[in-house]
Structures are given as C-alpha cells and as structure tokens.
Motif scaffolding. Structure first.
Motif, PDB file in Angstrom:
ATOM      1  N   VAL A 141       2.800  12.646   1.659  1.00 60.30           N
ATOM      2  CA  VAL A 141       2.940  13.737   0.685  1.00 60.30           C
ATOM      3  C   VAL A 141       1.951  13.547  -0.461  1.00 60.30           C
ATOM      4  CG1 VAL A 141       4.480  14.761  -1.048  1.00 60.30           C
ATOM      5  CG2 VAL A 141       5.332  14.277   1.248  1.00 60.30           C
ATOM      6  N   ARG A 142       1.804  12.322  -0.920  1.00 57.12           N
ATOM      7  CA  ARG A 142       0.850  12.042  -2.005  1.00 57.12           C
ATOM      8  C   ARG A 142      -0.566  12.452  -1.608  1.00 57.12           C
ATOM      9  NH1 ARG A 142      -2.580   8.376  -2.403  1.00 57.12           N
ATOM     10  NH2 ARG A 142      -1.683   7.027  -0.806  1.00 57.12           N
ATOM     11  N   VAL A 143      -0.978  12.060  -0.404  1.00 54.94           N
ATOM     12  CA  VAL A 143      -2.326  12.407   0.075  1.00 54.94           C
ATOM     13  C   VAL A 143      -2.446  13.917   0.271  1.00 54.94           C
ATOM     14  CG1 VAL A 143      -3.967  12.121   1.976  1.00 54.94           C
ATOM     15  CG2 VAL A 143      -2.686  10.147   1.132  1.00 54.94           C
ATOM     16  N   ALA A 144      -1.429  14.536   0.849  1.00 53.33           N
ATOM     17  CA  ALA A 144      -1.457  15.984   1.074  1.00 53.33           C
ATOM     18  C   ALA A 144      -1.587  16.736  -0.247  1.00 53.33           C
ATOM     19  CB  ALA A 144      -0.198  16.420   1.821  1.00 53.33           C
ATOM     20  N   ARG A 145      -0.806  16.325  -1.244  1.00 50.85           N
ATOM     21  CA  ARG A 145      -0.839  16.984  -2.552  1.00 50.85           C
ATOM     22  C   ARG A 145      -2.203  16.824  -3.211  1.00 50.85           C
ATOM     23  NH1 ARG A 145       3.680  14.992  -4.656  1.00 50.85           N
ATOM     24  NH2 ARG A 145       4.863  16.839  -4.055  1.00 50.85           N
ATOM     25  N   GLU A 146      -2.785  15.657  -3.058  1.00 51.22           N
ATOM     26  CA  GLU A 146      -4.094  15.356  -3.637  1.00 51.22           C
ATOM     27  C   GLU A 146      -5.183  16.313  -3.144  1.00 51.22           C
ATOM     28  OE1 GLU A 146      -6.428  11.397  -3.063  1.00 51.22           O
ATOM     29  OE2 GLU A 146      -4.424  10.925  -3.857  1.00 51.22           O
TER      30      GLU A 146
ATOM     31  N   ILE B  96      11.518  15.711   6.660  1.00 55.64           N
ATOM     32  CA  ILE B  96      10.148  15.304   6.328  1.00 55.64           C
ATOM     33  C   ILE B  96       9.249  16.508   6.115  1.00 55.64           C
ATOM     34  CG2 ILE B  96       8.091  14.135   7.234  1.00 55.64           C
ATOM     35  CD1 ILE B  96      10.058  12.084   8.509  1.00 55.64           C
ATOM     36  N   VAL B  97       9.390  17.548   6.945  1.00 57.25           N
ATOM     37  CA  VAL B  97       8.514  18.716   6.799  1.00 57.25           C
ATOM     38  C   VAL B  97       8.775  19.412   5.463  1.00 57.25           C
ATOM     39  CG1 VAL B  97       9.812  20.624   7.900  1.00 57.25           C
ATOM     40  CG2 VAL B  97       7.343  20.483   8.164  1.00 57.25           C
TER      41      VAL B  97
ATOM     42  N   GLY C 261       3.944  19.091  -0.836  1.00 56.72           N
ATOM     43  CA  GLY C 261       2.592  18.602  -1.102  1.00 56.72           C
ATOM     44  C   GLY C 261       1.520  19.554  -0.640  1.00 56.72           C
ATOM     45  N   CYS C 262       1.655  20.079   0.590  1.00 54.57           N
ATOM     46  CA  CYS C 262       0.638  20.965   1.161  1.00 54.57           C
ATOM     47  C   CYS C 262       1.272  21.739   2.309  1.00 54.57           C
ATOM     48  CB  CYS C 262      -0.560  20.149   1.658  1.00 54.57           C
ATOM     49  SG  CYS C 262      -1.819  21.104   2.526  1.00 54.57           S
TER      50      CYS C 262
END
Length: 173
Positions: free
Chosen positions: A13-18, A64-65, A71-72
C-alpha cells in the motif's frame, strides 16, 4: 489476516500510494506497486501452501484489496483480477496445470490476467488486439492457447512451446 500478511499489505500500500498520482496521470501500469506485491508474496495469496503460496482465501483477498484501493485503485483492480484468475485455477484447473503454474505464481510472482477483458475481443479467446504498449514478442501481441485443442489453429507463426507447460505463445502476424 495474519500479521505477516498485514505487514506485506502495508508495504505494498505504501508503494502503491507513492506512485498512484503518476500512474493515474500517465495512465500507466503500476509496475512499482506490482513489484511490491510480487516481492511480498501477495501475488501468491490464494495459492495453496502445498504449492508454495500463502494459502489465503477470498475473505483475505477482499480485506487486502480494500487496503490496496486506499493506496491506488489501479493496483487494487489489477491485483484483484489476478487473484480471481488464481482462484479459478485453484478451484477448476486440472492437477497437472495446477502443479505447473501455482508454484510459479507463488515463488516467481507471475501475474495472471484474462484475455477476455480486452475491449475489442468480445470474449473470443483465439483473437487478440494490440494494446497501447509493445509486448516483448517481437512487437506482436501474443495469444496464449491450450495445446490440447489442435483443431483451433488460427493462421499464425508459432513460437516454439515451453515443453513444461500445457500452453504456448502464438504470435499473430
């Protein structure tokens, strides 16, 4: 959801949001987030433990989804579609196919997709239309078909099949 799944999810989620703003602005594939899902083993969430996966269920996928969507949305959609394909393989794939593909999904992080979602296909499984990207097979859009149905032979140049899989790539002219 187990603690390890929660940690893996939060990382993805952190990477997706980034990268979400850039993914949306450029209408591109969320490769960074998908790599995080691969690295954390979440592409193998629904793969049974016996095949090297995390052994999760659809309830875990839904949890999870929902977090990924925070995030994205693109990442969440792609991952959910992958999971549904994995679930179909787990529930309905033959033993040989499951034994060959499920460990690769779990250990190598292969991403599954359905060719029936292409806008111009209309569900015709032996026809494919090129997308906005250039695939790796000589710039042609590959089609995956079952080898066990030899009467379905569209005019094409066949790529030498991987003898270990019951599928083969077909390059459309």
């Amino acid at each position: 959801m187990t603690e390890s799944w929660l940690v893996a999810t939060e990382d993805a989620v952190r990477v997706a949001r980034e990268h979400a703003r850039e993914v949306d602005a450029e209408a591109r594939f969320p490769s960074e987030a998908m790599e995080a899902l691969r690295r954390t083993g979440l592409l193998g969430l629904l793969v049974p433990v016996a095949h090297g996966g995390r052994g999760g269920g659809l309830e875990d996928m839904v949890e999870i989804v929902g977090r990924l969507a925070d995030g994205c949305l693109s990442t969440a959609l792609i991952w959910a579609m992958h999971c549904l394909q994995v679930d179909a393989l787990v529930r309905h794939g033959g033993p040989e196919l499951r034994d060959q593909l499920l460990p690769r999904i779990a250990k190598e992080g292969h991403l599954l997709a359905s060719v029936t979602i292409e806008a111009v296909k209309g569900g015709h499984l032996l026809r494919s239309a090129p997308g906005h990207h250039c695939p790796p097979h000589g710039g042609r859009h590959p089609v995956l078909r079952r080898r066990q149905y030899p009467h379905h032979r569209p005019p094409s140049r066949r790529v030498p099949p991987d003898p270990g899989l019951p599928y083969q790539w077909i390059e459309r002219p």
